[in-house]
Structure formats: structure tokens, C-alpha cells
Scaffold this motif. Structure first.
Motif, PDB file in Angstrom:
ATOM      1  N   VAL A 150      37.876  46.179  33.114  1.00  0.00           N
ATOM      2  CA  VAL A 150      39.426  46.967  33.146  1.00  0.00           C
ATOM      3  C   VAL A 150      39.788  45.174  33.654  1.00  0.00           C
ATOM      4  N   TYR A 151      40.823  44.120  32.928  1.00  0.00           N
ATOM      5  CA  TYR A 151      41.159  43.184  33.464  1.00  0.00           C
ATOM      6  C   TYR A 151      42.433  42.478  33.752  1.00  0.00           C
ATOM      7  N   LYS A 152      42.877  42.699  35.474  1.00  0.00           N
ATOM      8  CA  LYS A 152      44.331  42.345  35.079  1.00  0.00           C
ATOM      9  C   LYS A 152      44.672  41.271  34.302  1.00  0.00           C
ATOM     10  N   MET A 153      46.249  41.075  33.757  1.00  0.00           N
ATOM     11  CA  MET A 153      47.116  40.356  33.141  1.00  0.00           C
ATOM     12  C   MET A 153      47.718  40.207  34.048  1.00  0.00           C
ATOM     13  N   SER A 154      47.886  38.631  34.526  1.00  0.00           N
ATOM     14  CA  SER A 154      49.526  37.838  34.678  1.00  0.00           C
ATOM     15  C   SER A 154      50.809  38.527  34.364  1.00  0.00           C
ATOM     16  N   ASP A 155      51.574  37.882  34.540  1.00  0.00           N
ATOM     17  CA  ASP A 155      52.926  37.934  33.919  1.00  0.00           C
ATOM     18  C   ASP A 155      53.497  36.799  32.511  1.00  0.00           C
ATOM     19  N   LYS A 156      52.256  36.196  32.681  1.00  0.00           N
ATOM     20  CA  LYS A 156      52.223  34.428  31.841  1.00  0.00           C
ATOM     21  C   LYS A 156      52.193  35.692  30.462  1.00  0.00           C
ATOM     22  N   LEU A 157      50.850  36.623  30.853  1.00  0.00           N
ATOM     23  CA  LEU A 157      50.586  37.116  28.970  1.00  0.00           C
ATOM     24  C   LEU A 157      51.100  38.444  28.839  1.00  0.00           C
ATOM     25  N   THR A 158      51.089  39.319  26.951  1.00  0.00           N
ATOM     26  CA  THR A 158      52.383  40.782  27.342  1.00  0.00           C
ATOM     27  C   THR A 158      51.249  41.447  26.761  1.00  0.00           C
ATOM     28  N   PHE A 159      51.658  42.128  26.540  1.00  0.00           N
ATOM     29  CA  PHE A 159      50.856  43.967  25.888  1.00  0.00           C
ATOM     30  C   PHE A 159      50.505  43.271  24.495  1.00  0.00           C
ATOM     31  N   ASP A 160      51.200  42.567  23.609  1.00  0.00           N
ATOM     32  CA  ASP A 160      50.807  41.446  22.090  1.00  0.00           C
ATOM     33  C   ASP A 160      49.693  41.083  22.559  1.00  0.00           C
ATOM     34  N   ASP A 161      49.465  40.052  23.708  1.00  0.00           N
ATOM     35  CA  ASP A 161      48.414  39.509  24.050  1.00  0.00           C
ATOM     36  C   ASP A 161      47.304  40.648  24.861  1.00  0.00           C
ATOM     37  N   GLY A 162      47.874  41.499  25.076  1.00  0.00           N
ATOM     38  CA  GLY A 162      46.395  42.496  26.027  1.00  0.00           C
ATOM     39  C   GLY A 162      45.700  42.334  24.480  1.00  0.00           C
ATOM     40  N   VAL A 163      46.030  43.248  23.672  1.00  0.00           N
ATOM     41  CA  VAL A 163      45.379  43.995  22.298  1.00  0.00           C
ATOM     42  C   VAL A 163      44.500  43.115  21.654  1.00  0.00           C
ATOM     43  N   LEU A 164      45.158  41.402  21.696  1.00  0.00           N
ATOM     44  CA  LEU A 164      44.114  40.545  20.744  1.00  0.00           C
ATOM     45  C   LEU A 164      43.240  39.681  21.928  1.00  0.00           C
ATOM     46  N   LEU A 165      43.387  40.202  23.376  1.00  0.00           N
ATOM     47  CA  LEU A 165      42.561  39.522  24.331  1.00  0.00           C
ATOM     48  C   LEU A 165      41.351  40.342  23.988  1.00  0.00           C
ATOM     49  N   THR A 166      41.008  41.384  23.872  1.00  0.00           N
ATOM     50  CA  THR A 166      39.861  42.363  23.407  1.00  0.00           C
ATOM     51  C   THR A 166      39.445  41.739  22.137  1.00  0.00           C
ATOM     52  N   THR A 167      40.354  41.841  21.251  1.00  0.00           N
ATOM     53  CA  THR A 167      39.403  41.216  19.842  1.00  0.00           C
ATOM     54  C   THR A 167      38.438  39.629  20.496  1.00  0.00           C
ATOM     55  N   ALA A 168      39.572  38.603  20.876  1.00  0.00           N
ATOM     56  CA  ALA A 168      38.621  37.817  21.537  1.00  0.00           C
ATOM     57  C   ALA A 168      37.336  37.943  22.375  1.00  0.00           C
ATOM     58  N   GLY A 169      37.023  38.631  22.819  1.00  0.00           N
ATOM     59  CA  GLY A 169      36.159  39.044  23.334  1.00  0.00           C
ATOM     60  C   GLY A 169      34.936  39.460  22.945  1.00  0.00           C
ATOM     61  N   THR A 170      35.445  40.005  21.323  1.00  0.00           N
ATOM     62  CA  THR A 170      34.490  39.968  20.711  1.00  0.00           C
ATOM     63  C   THR A 170      33.496  38.782  19.967  1.00  0.00           C
ATOM     64  N   GLY A 171      34.334  37.608  19.969  1.00  0.00           N
ATOM     65  CA  GLY A 171      33.948  36.577  19.102  1.00  0.00           C
ATOM     66  C   GLY A 171      33.090  35.380  21.057  1.00  0.00           C
ATOM     67  N   LEU A 172      34.725  35.609  21.669  1.00  0.00           N
ATOM     68  CA  LEU A 172      33.651  35.031  22.197  1.00  0.00           C
ATOM     69  C   LEU A 172      31.747  35.184  23.117  1.00  0.00           C
ATOM     70  N   PHE A 173      31.946  36.851  23.036  1.00  0.00           N
ATOM     71  CA  PHE A 173      30.716  37.627  23.026  1.00  0.00           C
ATOM     72  C   PHE A 173      29.341  37.081  22.396  1.00  0.00           C
ATOM     73  N   GLY A 174      30.275  37.245  20.759  1.00  0.00           N
ATOM     74  CA  GLY A 174      28.840  36.832  20.010  1.00  0.00           C
ATOM     75  C   GLY A 174      28.252  35.154  19.536  1.00  0.00           C
ATOM     76  N   ILE A 175      29.533  33.792  20.161  1.00  0.00           N
ATOM     77  CA  ILE A 175      29.170  33.257  20.878  1.00  0.00           C
ATOM     78  C   ILE A 175      28.789  32.854  21.475  1.00  0.00           C
ATOM     79  N   ASP A 176      28.332  34.042  22.669  1.00  0.00           N
ATOM     80  CA  ASP A 176      26.987  32.874  23.505  1.00  0.00           C
ATOM     81  C   ASP A 176      26.311  33.501  23.427  1.00  0.00           C
TER      82      ASP A 176
END
Length: 363
Positions: A150-176
Motif C-alpha cells: 500500500v502506498y500513501k498519496m499526498s493531497d496532490k493526487l486524486t483517487f482517479d490518479d490512484g487507480v492509474l498508478l497501479t497501471t503505471a506500476g505495471t509499465g514501470l516494472f516491465g521497463i525494469d
């Protein structure tokens, strides 16, 4: 639970989607789960959908819990409302996003940091936990998950952002997986869905010289350009994608081809689009066996890699990028449905009616 939860009125039961069989998702009343040691209880704000959810919905995804009990949903975000024993990294009221996978922590793969490939995947009682895949997920009002995922989100980020951050993690892990170092390289991405669009942004942030994205849908191609793609190719209008890619790369092909779409014909196109000594990254699931000229890959020294999910702490790094304003996340949410219309939402994901990008269940 170890902390006072009076600021949240937590009921005894909740509404949750339960898979009763292939294409048979029903909304039922379930007990609100209690977090165990090392876990948190989250009140779900949104849960996104992707192609994996369709495979689960169709009953074709391995090692899910039994029909009649299991709640899918692995791209969720929300607010912590309860803490299990030993959890002191978070506070009640923290807004969080997740990595879906938590390894058992005891097998050889987990000890090597490869927890998305846990050797105890889907084995009850061993501690492995993949939210919405091997354990109940976020198509419910409340869900439990391990604090380490679980990762804490600052007030800069919305719940819409939160959903896509999981998706971003998939791409970033692949690039790793292909080395994580794209500085000065040419990158080809198949698929302009959420994973592909996040991969476009990540590749540019990691220094790629040229990013090319191919897709059938014009609106996705237009969005890819806005998000940083240098070139887009409409695969419905171009007969020979590898030839077009080589035209854009001085005849050599790309350093890395990434399949974020999952059509059975793409791996061969990726091979033909990749330069000698380059790499292919497969991060999509395929619905049927793939035919690939492996002899050609061997002759050219092209390395083929796969990755699954959002390992390596990739979501935490994606959170940092988003908080710095370097990832566009929330605007990719295009369709919102209440839990009661989950079957309609899944239908939109399947049909692409209206050209959705990210479809979410919103609570």
C-alpha cells in the motif's frame, strides 16, 4: 485493530460483487473484512477495470478463489479506516493506492524480491495475496490488503490518479525487466490502452529518444501524442507495421518493443520491428497460443522478456513521479459506474463502446 476507528462508521456488512460462475457477477451483502497482522482495512473509493478482469469474469483466470465467494478487482484506491496488529506505517485517514501483489515472503522467489512470481501463488495459508486475483479485491465497499503493498498519496493526487498508478506500476516494472535504462533509445509500444499510455509517459521520463505507439483507435493515438509519443501508427491503416517502424528509425528498428495489447499476432510484429541485439517486452496476457519465429530472434540476438503485475516497488516510484507532475494519470479515467452496474461496466471494457480508456467502479 490497533488504532481507534471512531472517525469512520464501519458497518458490519457491505455490498460486494461476487463471481458465481463465468459471466455471472452478482451484488451481495458480505461481512466487512477484518485486517489481520500486517494488513490494513481500506474504504474503497474507486476500482478500475482492465483486460485481466474480463478473463476473471469469463472464468478463465487460474487460481482464483471458488465461485460464489470471490470478489475480484485489483486496481483499487481509497482511505485507510483500520489497521491490523503491528501496522504503524500508516494512520487512519491516509489515502492510498496499491500494488495488487503481496508475496508469501518465505519462498526463494520472494526472498530474491520476485514477489509477483511467488512460488506459493494461490496456495491458501502460505501468505501469498494478490488482491482481486487470489484474494478478495476492490469491487466492494471495503477491502483488506498488506501494508507492504500500500502506498500513501499526498493531497496532490486524486483517487482517479490512484487507480492509474497501479497501471503505471505495471509499465514501470516491465521497463525494469529490460534494464530500466532507456536513455537515447527508440521504443515501440503496441496498444494504446491504459498500460500502453502509461508506458509512453514512463519511456519519455526515462530518457527514450523516440517513442512510437501503434493502435487501431484514433482517439487513443491522438491521446498518445499528447502524452509524449513522438510518432503514432494506426494499425488499421498500415499494412506492414515493422516496415513503417523501420522507416521511422533509420532502417534499424527499435531498441525495445513492448506489447501492452495482447493480440496473438503482435509478438511476431514486435520481433520484426526490433533491431539486431534489441529487446522485446511482453506485459499483456494472450487469449490463445502465439506463433513466433524464435530462430530469427536467436540469429539476431534479440532478447525476449516477460513481466507480470507491478513488482519491485514500482507503484511507489510511480507515485513519486505523479506527485512531481511527471505522469498524467487521473484524466485517463473516462467512464464511471456504480457497483450495481458492474456488469454493464465490464461490457464496456469488452466492447470498447465509446472508446473508453479507463473504466472504474466508483463508490
Amino acid at each position: 485493530m490497533t488504532q481507534d476507528t471512531k472517525q469512520f462508521d464501519i458497518p458490519k456488512t457491505m455490498k460486494a460483487a461476487v463471481l458465481f460462475g463465468p459471466d455471472d457477477m452478482r451484488i451481495v451483502e458480505k461481512a466487512v473484512p477484518t485486517p489481520g497482522p500486517g494488513q490494513v482495512l481500506v474504504k474503497v473509493a474507486e476500482c478500475g477495470m482492465c483486460g485481466t478482469d474480463l478473463k476473471i469474469y469469463d472464468g478463465h483466470f487460474p487460481l482464483t478463489p471458488p465461485f460464489g465467494k470471490f470478489t475480484p478487482g485489483h486496481e483499487w484506491t481509497g482511505t485507510i479506516v483500520g489497521l491490523g496488529d503491528t501496522v504503524n506505517e500508516f494512520s487512519i485517514g491516509d489515502r492510498v493506492c496499491i500494488e495488487a501483489h503481496h508475496g508469501c515472503g518465505r519462498c526463494a522467489n520472494c526472498l530474491a524480491g520476485k514477489y509477483t512470481m511467488c512460488l506459493n501463488y494461490g496456495v491458501p495459508g502460505k501468505g501469498q495475496w494478490a488482491s482481486g486475483m487470489t484474494a478478495d479485491g476492490g469491487f466492494a465497499e471495503y477491502v483488506v490488503h498488506y501494508a507492504s503493498s500500500v502506498y500513501k498519496m499526498s493531497d496532490k493526487l486524486t483517487f482517479d490518479d490512484g487507480v492509474l498508478l497501479t497501471t503505471a506500476g505495471t509499465g514501470l516494472f516491465g521497463i525494469d525487466t529490460v534494464g530500466g535504462y532507456l536513455l537515447g533509445e527508440n521504443i515501440l509500444i503496441f496498444g494504446g490502452g491504459p498500460v500502453g499510455l502509461m508506458a509512453v509517459q514512463l519511456a519519455k521520463q526515462l530518457g527514450a529518444k523516440t517513442v512510437i505507439l501503434t493502435d487501431l483507435i484514433k482517439s487513443r493515438l491522438d491521446l498518445a501524442k499528447k502524452l509524449g509519443a513522438d510518432y503514432v501508427i494506426n494499425s488499421g491503416e498500415v499494412d506492414d507495421i515493422p516496415t513503417e517502424v523501420k522507416k521511422l528509425t533509420g532502417g534499424e528498428g527499435v531498441h525495445v518493443s513492448i506489447d501492452a495489447a495482447g493480440a496473438a499476432t503482435i509478438p511476431q510484429m514486435a520481433l520484426e520491428s526490433t533491431r539486431r541485439g534489441g529487446q522485446i517486452l511482453l506485459i499483456a496476457f494472450y487469449g490463445k497460443p502465439v506463433t513466433l519465429d524464435l530462430a530469427s530472434a536467436i540469429r539476431q540476438g534479440i532478447q525476449i522478456h516477460t513481466s507480470r503485475g507491478e513488482g519491485g516497488g514500482s507503484v511507489g516510484r510511480a507515485v513519486s513521479l505523479a506527485e512531481m507532475g511527471r505522469l498524467v494519470c487521473g484524466p485517463l479515467v473516462t467512464n464511471r459506474f456504480p457497483l450495481e452496474k458492474i456488469n454493464e461496466a465490464l461490457g464496456i471494457v469488452r466492447s470498447h463502446e465509446g472508446n473508453p480508456i479507463k473504466v472504474v467502479i466508483q463508490f
